[in-house]
Enzyme design. Sequence first.
Site, short mmCIF file in Angstrom:
data_model
loop_
_atom_site.label_atom_id
_atom_site.label_comp_id
_atom_site.label_asym_id
_atom_site.label_seq_id
_atom_site.Cartn_x
_atom_site.Cartn_y
_atom_site.Cartn_z
N ARG A 53 7.91 56.18 -48.01
CA ARG A 53 8.04 56.59 -46.61
C ARG A 53 8.84 57.89 -46.57
NH1 ARG A 53 12.78 57.25 -47.05
NH2 ARG A 53 13.01 57.45 -44.82
N ALA A 55 8.25 61.75 -44.36
CA ALA A 55 7.09 62.63 -44.21
C ALA A 55 6.70 63.36 -45.49
CB ALA A 55 7.35 63.62 -43.07
N GLN A 203 16.87 52.23 -42.29
CA GLN A 203 16.74 53.17 -43.39
C GLN A 203 18.04 53.88 -43.72
OE1 GLN A 203 14.61 53.07 -40.70
NE2 GLN A 203 12.57 53.80 -41.25
N ASP A 244 9.42 64.40 -38.86
CA ASP A 244 8.07 64.04 -39.31
C ASP A 244 7.04 65.04 -38.79
OD1 ASP A 244 7.95 61.00 -40.51
OD2 ASP A 244 9.69 61.35 -39.24
#
Length: 375
Positions: A53, A55, A203, A244
């Site tokens: 994960r 971008a 995260q 992102d």
Amino acid sequence: MKVDGRPTRTIWLEPDGGTVGAIDQTRLPHHYETIRLENLADAARAIATMQVRGAPLIGATAAYGFALALQADASDAALAHAYAVLHATRPTAINLKWALDEMMSAVRALRPAARVEAAYARASAMADEDVAINQAMGRHGVKLIEAIAAGKPKGAPVNVLTHCNAGWLATVDFGTATASIYTAHDRGVAVHVWVDETRPRNQGASLTAWELNHHGVPHTVIADNAGGHLMQHGRVDLVIVGTDRVAANGDVANKIGTYLKALAAHDNGVPFYVALPSPSIDFMMADGLADIPIEERSGDELATMTGRAPDGRIETVRIVPDGSPVANYAFDVTPSRLVTALITERGVIAANAAALAQAFPERAAAAAAMRPAAE
């Protein structure tokens, strides 16, 4: 970066020259494990389930996934199928489409027999390019940290607040938002990082804290809603987040909650920077707030939490009452007016259309050529 003293990337080509290895980020922080991607389905699943994960890493994984697909079938139909399958895995990060477009450009004009070698070569080059971009952002962004350090009492740390994980785990190596932090730390600048937990997937608490800890960077994990309080009391010198997707006008899509941090920073006069690698720029999108697609993920991510029990077992528990609906928006958009500046591989620039086009004229021109004449 290093894991237990060993230089490590998040994704790599295995010694067999065909399969791809990656860190399984769903197992962190309690277990460090790797996965092997052997085909298109493996790569698509790894992206969709967030084993990989962030971008830039999504883009790199998609590139390798495209190459894996061509190993099985390098026909024109297979190109289109691989593109469609990988493109459908995650909607918000523009790096995914950028990487797939790059791969298509690298192989489409070749004979099927030549496509596999070219695909692997381009995917590997893109991974190396990501590392170089992140290192360049670190060289530019560290100047912001050093300027603040120069005005502090000797030994007092520069306090940086982050959100989500825009560290080396979100890229091939080095990180986007953390590139400046690691560079400052490695140069001997006293720096301390406030790490937002970043609900619902945590995260920050699970990934950013893990990698900062391994690199020896002082940090403190905080609840998402503590950032504004810290800013009010002068305990945050600057905010650095990743992205992102950044629209042509400078609007920034990032992990849900980024907008609230930008509002708090603006209210308290705290500089708010976005680390922006050029593959995350979407010059085709004029207005980020209106046009960037916002991924809505499974409600289970919000309704449950996973962690390590006292006996060492990893357990998932439900924290929302049965029957309560859950909405899980994965990203939000921060308007460019709230962004102090963008940290890019070509320097620190303003968050507006003119500055983006001036810094990346080739990307802006390519997007303009693709727009319908009516526009």
